[in-house]
Design an enzyme around this catalytic site. Structure first.
Site, mmCIF file in Angstrom:
data_model
loop_
_atom_site.group_PDB
_atom_site.id
_atom_site.type_symbol
_atom_site.label_atom_id
_atom_site.label_comp_id
_atom_site.label_asym_id
_atom_site.label_seq_id
_atom_site.Cartn_x
_atom_site.Cartn_y
_atom_site.Cartn_z
ATOM 1 N N HIS A 177 -4.814 -10.522 -10.999
ATOM 2 C CA HIS A 177 -5.933 -10.968 -11.829
ATOM 3 C C HIS A 177 -5.558 -12.139 -12.737
ATOM 4 O O HIS A 177 -6.365 -12.562 -13.556
ATOM 5 C CB HIS A 177 -6.462 -9.797 -12.669
ATOM 6 C CG HIS A 177 -7.244 -8.800 -11.860
ATOM 7 N ND1 HIS A 177 -8.361 -8.155 -12.335
ATOM 8 C CD2 HIS A 177 -7.091 -8.363 -10.594
ATOM 9 C CE1 HIS A 177 -8.841 -7.347 -11.408
ATOM 10 N NE2 HIS A 177 -8.077 -7.448 -10.341
ATOM 11 N N SER A 195 -7.894 -12.873 -5.610
ATOM 12 C CA SER A 195 -7.711 -12.349 -4.269
ATOM 13 C C SER A 195 -7.767 -13.445 -3.224
ATOM 14 O O SER A 195 -8.548 -14.389 -3.325
ATOM 15 C CB SER A 195 -8.798 -11.317 -3.973
ATOM 16 O OG SER A 195 -8.661 -10.227 -4.856
ATOM 17 N N LYS A 236 -18.147 -0.920 -1.892
ATOM 18 C CA LYS A 236 -17.473 -1.075 -0.600
ATOM 19 C C LYS A 236 -16.146 -0.298 -0.594
ATOM 20 O O LYS A 236 -15.842 0.434 0.352
ATOM 21 C CB LYS A 236 -17.223 -2.557 -0.345
ATOM 22 C CG LYS A 236 -16.752 -2.880 1.047
ATOM 23 C CD LYS A 236 -16.728 -4.388 1.257
ATOM 24 C CE LYS A 236 -16.083 -4.735 2.584
ATOM 25 N NZ LYS A 236 -16.022 -6.190 2.799
ATOM 26 N N ASP A 237 -15.377 -0.448 -1.670
ATOM 27 C CA ASP A 237 -14.113 0.290 -1.770
ATOM 28 C C ASP A 237 -14.362 1.797 -1.784
ATOM 29 O O ASP A 237 -13.609 2.561 -1.167
ATOM 30 C CB ASP A 237 -13.339 -0.113 -3.027
ATOM 31 C CG ASP A 237 -12.632 -1.462 -2.866
ATOM 32 O OD1 ASP A 237 -12.581 -1.959 -1.726
ATOM 33 O OD2 ASP A 237 -12.128 -2.002 -3.861
ATOM 34 N N GLU A 267 11.696 11.194 7.675
ATOM 35 C CA GLU A 267 10.241 11.189 7.783
ATOM 36 C C GLU A 267 9.793 9.952 8.565
ATOM 37 O O GLU A 267 10.471 8.926 8.563
ATOM 38 C CB GLU A 267 9.638 11.163 6.380
ATOM 39 C CG GLU A 267 9.861 12.460 5.631
ATOM 40 C CD GLU A 267 8.855 13.523 6.027
ATOM 41 O OE1 GLU A 267 9.086 14.196 7.050
ATOM 42 O OE2 GLU A 267 7.846 13.670 5.324
HETATM 43 C C1 HEM Z 1 1.623 1.752 -4.986
HETATM 44 C C2 HEM Z 1 1.358 0.882 -4.064
HETATM 45 C C3 HEM Z 1 0.359 -0.267 -4.210
HETATM 46 C C4 HEM Z 1 -0.830 -0.265 -4.874
HETATM 47 C C5 HEM Z 1 -1.473 0.893 -5.631
HETATM 48 C C6 HEM Z 1 -1.383 -1.591 -4.706
HETATM 49 C C7 HEM Z 1 -2.598 -2.017 -5.241
HETATM 50 C C8 HEM Z 1 -3.199 -3.220 -4.989
HETATM 51 C C9 HEM Z 1 -4.566 -3.529 -5.308
HETATM 52 C C10 HEM Z 1 -5.567 -2.577 -5.992
HETATM 53 C C11 HEM Z 1 -4.806 -4.810 -4.856
HETATM 54 C C12 HEM Z 1 -6.151 -5.554 -4.847
HETATM 55 C C13 HEM Z 1 -6.979 -5.093 -3.640
HETATM 56 C C14 HEM Z 1 -6.459 -5.611 -2.307
HETATM 57 O O1 HEM Z 1 -6.365 -6.840 -2.128
HETATM 58 O O2 HEM Z 1 -6.168 -4.778 -1.414
HETATM 59 C C15 HEM Z 1 -3.580 -5.312 -4.303
HETATM 60 C C16 HEM Z 1 -3.414 -6.585 -3.767
HETATM 61 C C17 HEM Z 1 -2.238 -7.047 -3.167
HETATM 62 N N1 HEM Z 1 -1.088 -6.298 -2.901
HETATM 63 FE FE1 HEM Z 1 -0.805 -4.381 -3.451
HETATM 64 N N2 HEM Z 1 -0.519 -2.369 -3.958
HETATM 65 C C18 HEM Z 1 0.550 -1.596 -3.634
HETATM 66 C C19 HEM Z 1 1.642 -1.996 -2.895
HETATM 67 C C20 HEM Z 1 1.846 -3.275 -2.378
HETATM 68 C C21 HEM Z 1 2.977 -3.672 -1.595
HETATM 69 C C22 HEM Z 1 4.116 -2.736 -1.201
HETATM 70 C C23 HEM Z 1 2.800 -5.013 -1.288
HETATM 71 C C24 HEM Z 1 3.680 -5.968 -0.473
HETATM 72 C C25 HEM Z 1 4.908 -5.812 -0.164
HETATM 73 C C26 HEM Z 1 1.573 -5.435 -1.869
HETATM 74 C C27 HEM Z 1 1.062 -6.732 -1.798
HETATM 75 C C28 HEM Z 1 -0.186 -7.121 -2.273
HETATM 76 C C29 HEM Z 1 -0.745 -8.462 -2.159
HETATM 77 C C30 HEM Z 1 -0.062 -9.687 -1.531
HETATM 78 C C31 HEM Z 1 -2.053 -8.409 -2.724
HETATM 79 C C32 HEM Z 1 -3.073 -9.550 -2.822
HETATM 80 C C33 HEM Z 1 -3.749 -9.511 -1.491
HETATM 81 C C34 HEM Z 1 -4.898 -10.438 -1.305
HETATM 82 O O3 HEM Z 1 -5.641 -10.685 -2.232
HETATM 83 O O4 HEM Z 1 -5.024 -10.869 -0.151
HETATM 84 N N3 HEM Z 1 1.021 -4.364 -2.529
HETATM 85 N N4 HEM Z 1 -2.602 -4.319 -4.385
#
Ligand code: HEM
Lengths: 429, 253
Positions: free
Chosen positions: A213, A219, A243-244, A287
């Site tokens: 943000h 995004s 949607k989510d 696992e």
């Molecule tokens: C506890 C685990 C995680 C949670 C709760 C989480 C949560 C989120 C949320 C709520 C968003 C915004 C919604 C979305 O674009 O899907 C987001 C975006 C993103 N996350 Fe995560 N995430 C997690 C793990 C990860 C991991 C392991 C990676 C990469 C190695 C990652 C990479 C990204 C990226 C690059 C975005 C921006 C994506 C875009 O806008 O295209 N996230 N994350």
């Protein structure tokens, strides 16, 4: 940040001293979301739901669990039998770990496909990789707690890896164990750590979302191009909230379907045998979500110069995660989305297949032909990141990019309706 | 692209099952029909009660079931006096009493199933060095679950020509490696059922397996019934959310 005039006097009082309502309004009401995001963008929210699920069920398990080698196994069974809805709490936690990884792995591959790790989201991505590492540590320690055969032997195999570190390896392993084998002291510290790491993950997720943000970040989207104005966006609420929510419920149906109907399908039967240091199970398998990494670990069964096979395997396994960490600096191709990168797109799907093969090899005994297949797949994994991606930086000629997100897709008989790209949604906010 | 991926996944899945069978480590026991299987399955109470009788009269000579208490039998349809009577058949070591001594008393419903041996050493000593495992969660602790347990109990055969059996070992079709230290535990007519059910080996094996499955997953029925309600709720919720989503997004698409 637009300031909001709150009608409720209590809300107004609080907000003018501590602007939590304005903040929530800004981040979750107005937050502009590219209008073209598909359901793969829901997996972040789904991961969040899973994290909260794990923390809540874990808390209730911890109220009844006893971390002692003599009682751990029975205490888990007593939770299932004698605690009200204990079976539900335990099975949700157990299957929740698997589905948390499913959600996060899809989330990561979404990022890989659409180039979400590229400028300006490098830090967001790297925080994500840190989350993944923390999740792995948490899941590993959690799996030890029921003190079944796989718990014990998995813990023994994985902690022993640290003995590969030259000179201090043995000392580190003894220090990790708190003794000379995986035993009561190990179980106790794993419980303490397993309790606390999810809260650390929660904190890092807050940073992750803050990085998303941050002004000028926001995004990514399937076209991988920046938003140019309100006509490209929809406000987070109600568009993304609804949607989510729908995506979350669909995910819950699958997750709870497993939990209620085949709760032990993703587990290993040996973990219903109490831990026995004197009996080694025929195949020690981690696992499923660790299998690709386990395959990479075992693929290095030869010495490289002064690095022996064991250390080599450990380096390769951690290297597999390290390349993800530095990926934004490896893939410097200016186009983000695989939609407009025909070559990258092919290699992406090859990588997906390759990771599935690694997972399959990881579940097999260390025999031929699995070893050889695992070595080829391991080679390809690193080849993809270290050779192919840099090479594509130079040679890939992308397809023409659309000029904006709102511009309708003209090619291939897409919708051409006039006014399809109105500025309406974002103006509503 | 998706099509290609799904084809690749199917190919991998096929590859995965092939060698697993070829390795042949755990012979696949034939699948049986169980009333507790399926989305709405419930335990066959009569079979489970008979199975308990088999366990009590046969298996409990060697196998403990530490996770169960006599009170749990209420779930199988035994009445409170019946459970009390069953428990009272066993001498339980209790105490210490006011003088600090352990003493024997008849079992009560709250007692855990009495174990045949004081510890693993005693169990091994009585069984030629082999250890009869606790059966509380045995159906969950083996691949193929109840199908395997049933297969094991009826799977005793003469060894094929050329198969060298160890001393005190028995040939079993479904036991991994085929050599098991447990003598065929169930024999024709060993148990007399009060309800007149046939006491063939396969019938007794089936009954005791139902009992053991219940023992390992006594909340199976609650799990499936709760699951049905939760699924129904989520499906309706998903339908409603989808409708709302369509409506909200109508001006964007
Ligand atoms: C506890 C685990 C995680 C949670 C709760 C989480 C949560 C989120 C949320 C709520 C968003 C915004 C919604 C979305 O674009 O899907 C987001 C975006 C993103 N996350 Fe995560 N995430 C997690 C793990 C990860 C991991 C392991 C990676 C990469 C190695 C990652 C990479 C990204 C990226 C690059 C975005 C921006 C994506 C875009 O806008 O295209 N996230 N994350």
């Amino acid at each position: 940040m637009t300031s909001v005039q709150w009608k409720n006097p209590v809300v107004r009082w609080v907000d003018s001293r501590f602007p939590v309502f304005s903040w929530l309004h800004h981040e979750y009401n107005e937050y502009p979301m590219p209008r073209n995001c598909n359901y793969l963008w829901s997996f972040g929210a789904i991961s969040m739901v899973m994290l909260v699920t794990m923390i809540l069920t874990g808390l209730f398990l911890a109220m009844h669990y006893t971390a002692s080698t003599t009682t751990a196994f029975t205490s888990v069974e007593r939770i299932m039998r004698d605690v009200n809805y204990g079976w539900l709490i335990r099975y949700v936690h157990m299957n929740g770990a698997s589905f948390f990884f499913i959600a996060v792995y899809i989330h990561i591959f979404r990022g890989l496909y659409y180039g979400s790790y590229k400028q300006p989201r490098e830090i967001l991505w790297m925080i994500g990789v840190v989350i993944m590492l923390l999740m792995m540590a948490t899941a590993f320690m959690g799996y030890v707690l029921p003190w079944g055969q796989m718990s014990f032997w998995g813990a023994t195999v994985i902690t022993n890896l640290f003995s590969a570190i030259p000179l201090v390896g043995e000392a580190i392993v003894t220090w990790l164990w708190g003794g000379f084998s995986v035993d009561n002291a190990t179980l106790n510290r794993f419980f303490a750590l397993h309790f606390v790491t999810p809260f650390v993950i929660f904190g890092v997720v807050v940073l992750h979302v803050a990085a998303l943000h941050a002004p000028g970040v926001g995004s990514n989207n399937p076209r991988g191009i920046d938003m140019k104005g309100p006509q490209d966006a929809v406000p987070f609420n109600p568009y993304m909230t609804v949607k989510d929510s729908f995506a979350i419920v669909l995910f819950l149906i699958v997750f709870l379907g497993f939990t209620f109907y085949v709760p032990n399908y993703l587990g290993h039967p040996d973990n219903y045998i109490p831990a026995n240091p004197l009996v080694t199970p025929p195949h020690i398998v981690p696992e499923w979500y660790f299998l690709p990494f386990y395959a990479i670990l075992r693929a290095i069964n030869f010495n490289v110069l002064f690095i022996d096979a064991k250390l080599g395997g450990v380096i390769a396994m951690f290297g597999a995660i390290a390349v993800l960490f530095v990926l934004p600096f490896i893939d410097r191709h200016p186009v983000r989305s695989a939609r407009y990168r025909p070559l990258y797109r092919k290699f992406f799907w090859i990588l997906v297949a390759n990771v599935i093969v690694l997972g399959w090899v990881g579940a097999k005994p260390a025999e031929q032909p699995y070893v050889a297949i695992g070595q080829v797949a391991t080679f390809w994994y690193f080849f993809h990141f270290l050779v192919i991606l840099p090479w594509l930086n130079f040679v890939e000629r992308p397809d023409p990019l659309p000029t904006s997100i709102a511009e309708p897709v003209l090619k291939g008989g897409g919708r051409l309706a006039a006014g399809a790209a109105t500025a309406k949604p974002m103006e509503k906010a | 692209m998706l099509k290609m991926l799904s084809r690749a996944t199917v190919a991998v899945a096929l590859l995965a099952t092939g060698p697993a069978l070829a390795a042949g480590e755990i012979p696949t026991p034939p699948a049986q029909t169980w009333t507790h299987a399926g989305l709405f399955g419930t335990f066959d109470r009569a079979a489970a009660q008979r199975g308990f009788q088999v366990y009590k009269e046969v298996c409990s000579a060697c196998h403990a079931m530490n996770l169960l208490s006599y009170r749990n039998l209420r779930q199988l349809g035994f009445s409170e006096p019946q459970v009390a009577a069953i428990a009272a058949q066993f001498e339980i070591t209790a105490g210490p009493n006011d003088e600090g001594n352990m003493f024997q008393r008849p079992g009560i419903a709250a007692d855990r199933f009495r174990s045949p041996f004081a510890n693993e050493q005693a169990a091994r000593y009585a069984n030629n060095g082999a250890y009869p495992p606790d059966l509380s969660v045995i159906t969950k602790a083996r691949k193929y679950g109840e199908d395997y347990i049933y297969g094991l109990l009826v799977g005793y055969k003469d060894p094929p020509a050329g198969f060298v059996l160890g001393d005190g070992m028995y040939y079993n079709e479904y036991y991994p490696g085929h050599q098991i230290a447990m003598a065929p535990p169930i024999n024709e007519g060993q148990v007399t059922y009060a309800d007149g059910t046939s006491n063939s080996v396969s019938q007794m094996a089936k009954d005791v397996t139902v009992f053991l499955t219940w023992a390992g997953e006594p909340y199976l029925e609650a799990r499936k019934q709760t699951g049905a309600k939760v699924m129904l709720f989520l499906l309706v919720l998903a339908g409603m959310l989808y409708a709302v989503k369509r409506k909200v997004w109508a001006d964007v698409h």
